[in-house]
Design a protein around this motif. Sequence first.
Motif, PDB file in Angstrom:
ATOM      1  N   LYS A   1       0.819  -1.226   0.000  1.00 20.56           N
ATOM      2  CA  LYS A   1       0.000   0.000   0.000  1.00 20.56           C
ATOM      3  C   LYS A   1       0.846   1.268   0.000  1.00 20.56           C
ATOM      4  CE  LYS A   1      -0.857   0.133   4.994  1.00 20.56           C
ATOM      5  NZ  LYS A   1      -0.107   1.324   5.314  1.00 20.56           N
ATOM      6  N   ASP A   2       1.991   1.244   0.676  1.00 12.71           N
ATOM      7  CA  ASP A   2       2.867   2.416   0.680  1.00 12.71           C
ATOM      8  C   ASP A   2       3.426   2.663  -0.723  1.00 12.71           C
ATOM      9  OD1 ASP A   2       2.523   2.828   3.425  1.00 12.71           O
ATOM     10  OD2 ASP A   2       4.246   1.572   3.930  1.00 12.71           O
ATOM     11  N   TYR A   3       3.831   1.586  -1.392  1.00 13.47           N
ATOM     12  CA  TYR A   3       4.366   1.713  -2.749  1.00 13.47           C
ATOM     13  C   TYR A   3       3.303   2.285  -3.679  1.00 13.47           C
ATOM     14  CZ  TYR A   3       6.326   0.518  -7.278  1.00 13.47           C
ATOM     15  OH  TYR A   3       6.803   0.585  -8.555  1.00 13.47           O
ATOM     16  N   ILE A   4       2.100   1.776  -3.589  1.00 14.71           N
ATOM     17  CA  ILE A   4       1.013   2.260  -4.450  1.00 14.71           C
ATOM     18  C   ILE A   4       0.770   3.748  -4.202  1.00 14.71           C
ATOM     19  CG2 ILE A   4      -1.461   2.069  -4.906  1.00 14.71           C
ATOM     20  CD1 ILE A   4      -1.104  -0.992  -4.367  1.00 14.71           C
ATOM     21  N   GLN A   5       0.806   4.160  -2.946  1.00 13.62           N
ATOM     22  CA  GLN A   5       0.631   5.579  -2.620  1.00 13.62           C
ATOM     23  C   GLN A   5       1.768   6.409  -3.217  1.00 13.62           C
ATOM     24  OE1 GLN A   5       0.837   6.469   1.566  1.00 13.62           O
ATOM     25  NE2 GLN A   5       0.213   8.591   1.283  1.00 13.62           N
ATOM     26  N   LEU A   6       3.012   5.965  -3.032  1.00 16.64           N
ATOM     27  CA  LEU A   6       4.166   6.721  -3.506  1.00 16.64           C
ATOM     28  C   LEU A   6       4.239   6.786  -5.031  1.00 16.64           C
ATOM     29  CD1 LEU A   6       6.801   5.362  -0.969  1.00 16.64           C
ATOM     30  CD2 LEU A   6       5.916   7.708  -1.076  1.00 16.64           C
TER      31      LEU A   6
ATOM     32  N   GLU B   1       9.341  -1.924  -2.207  1.00 14.97           N
ATOM     33  CA  GLU B   1       8.483  -2.730  -1.337  1.00 14.97           C
ATOM     34  C   GLU B   1       9.262  -3.541  -0.319  1.00 14.97           C
ATOM     35  OE1 GLU B   1       8.531  -2.302  -4.894  1.00 14.97           O
ATOM     36  OE2 GLU B   1       7.792  -4.309  -5.250  1.00 14.97           O
ATOM     37  N   GLU B   2      10.550  -3.740  -0.540  1.00  9.45           N
ATOM     38  CA  GLU B   2      11.342  -4.538   0.399  1.00  9.45           C
ATOM     39  C   GLU B   2      11.892  -3.715   1.559  1.00  9.45           C
ATOM     40  OE1 GLU B   2      14.252  -6.826  -1.728  1.00  9.45           O
ATOM     41  OE2 GLU B   2      12.711  -7.982  -2.777  1.00  9.45           O
ATOM     42  N   ALA B   3      11.771  -2.405   1.493  1.00 10.27           N
ATOM     43  CA  ALA B   3      12.184  -1.559   2.614  1.00 10.27           C
ATOM     44  C   ALA B   3      11.175  -1.747   3.752  1.00 10.27           C
ATOM     45  CB  ALA B   3      12.239  -0.099   2.188  1.00 10.27           C
ATOM     46  N   ILE B   4      11.637  -1.592   4.969  1.00 13.99           N
ATOM     47  CA  ILE B   4      10.775  -1.864   6.116  1.00 13.99           C
ATOM     48  C   ILE B   4       9.955  -0.639   6.521  1.00 13.99           C
ATOM     49  CG2 ILE B   4      10.754  -2.527   8.557  1.00 13.99           C
ATOM     50  CD1 ILE B   4      13.260  -4.207   7.920  1.00 13.99           C
ATOM     51  N   THR B   5      10.603   0.482   6.712  1.00 16.38           N
ATOM     52  CA  THR B   5       9.886   1.671   7.185  1.00 16.38           C
ATOM     53  C   THR B   5       9.434   2.537   6.006  1.00 16.38           C
ATOM     54  OG1 THR B   5      11.852   3.058   7.333  1.00 16.38           O
ATOM     55  CG2 THR B   5      11.304   1.708   9.281  1.00 16.38           C
ATOM     56  N   TYR B   6       8.458   3.366   6.263  1.00 17.37           N
ATOM     57  CA  TYR B   6       7.960   4.273   5.227  1.00 17.37           C
ATOM     58  C   TYR B   6       9.068   5.225   4.776  1.00 17.37           C
ATOM     59  CZ  TYR B   6       4.750   7.320   2.705  1.00 17.37           C
ATOM     60  OH  TYR B   6       4.119   8.038   1.720  1.00 17.37           O
TER      61      TYR B   6
ATOM     62  N   ASP C   1      12.274   4.623   4.707  1.00 21.23           N
ATOM     63  CA  ASP C   1      13.167   3.856   3.836  1.00 21.23           C
ATOM     64  C   ASP C   1      12.550   3.673   2.452  1.00 21.23           C
ATOM     65  OD1 ASP C   1      15.044   3.624   5.864  1.00 21.23           O
ATOM     66  OD2 ASP C   1      14.410   1.596   6.446  1.00 21.23           O
ATOM     67  N   LYS C   2      11.253   3.437   2.410  1.00 18.60           N
ATOM     68  CA  LYS C   2      10.559   3.288   1.127  1.00 18.60           C
ATOM     69  C   LYS C   2      10.627   4.585   0.330  1.00 18.60           C
ATOM     70  CE  LYS C   2       7.453  -0.312   2.745  1.00 18.60           C
ATOM     71  NZ  LYS C   2       6.087  -0.754   2.970  1.00 18.60           N
ATOM     72  N   MET C   3      10.426   5.706   1.010  1.00 23.14           N
ATOM     73  CA  MET C   3      10.504   7.005   0.327  1.00 23.14           C
ATOM     74  C   MET C   3      11.907   7.241  -0.225  1.00 23.14           C
ATOM     75  SD  MET C   3       8.238   9.766   2.444  1.00 23.14           S
ATOM     76  CE  MET C   3       8.844  11.060   1.406  1.00 23.14           C
ATOM     77  N   GLN C   4      12.919   6.892   0.564  1.00 24.05           N
ATOM     78  CA  GLN C   4      14.296   7.089   0.120  1.00 24.05           C
ATOM     79  C   GLN C   4      14.562   6.295  -1.152  1.00 24.05           C
ATOM     80  OE1 GLN C   4      17.204   4.910   0.099  1.00 24.05           O
ATOM     81  NE2 GLN C   4      18.332   6.641  -0.715  1.00 24.05           N
ATOM     82  N   ARG C   5      14.146   5.039  -1.173  1.00 23.87           N
ATOM     83  CA  ARG C   5      14.350   4.207  -2.363  1.00 23.87           C
ATOM     84  C   ARG C   5      13.518   4.691  -3.547  1.00 23.87           C
ATOM     85  NH1 ARG C   5      14.904  -2.157  -0.646  1.00 23.87           N
ATOM     86  NH2 ARG C   5      16.481  -1.848   0.949  1.00 23.87           N
TER      87      ARG C   5
END
Length: 121
Positions: free
Chosen positions: A5-10, A52-57, A59-63
Amino acid sequence: MAKDKDYIQLINTTRWKQLRKSILDAYPLCQRCQQEGRLTAAQEVHHIRPVEEAITYADKMQRMYDAHNLQALCHDCHVKTHTEQGRCGREATKKRNEKQVEQVIKKFFDEGEDEDRGPVF
């Protein structure tokens, strides 16, 4: 497409759409095809280290927004890359989910343990 869901949002943010466009403008040809001696138009932008493999939001934003983590690819090379990485299909999703659970446990539960005394608080 990823189900995180975080990836879809980003992936639906204006920031991502602008970055994606700038990558495709900078690299109009598929980078993988070029390495293999072919000239093919790039249509997609691939995250080398999966978001999607990052743990925290955070970290996901950084990637997601790290231009050094992006690669311009044609559709065929994008699919090929994901297949080679074992990122396609139910089995790959199951393995990815298991790995992520292990990472969360290690990050949030294993850090404060002492072998002799148990958890350190």
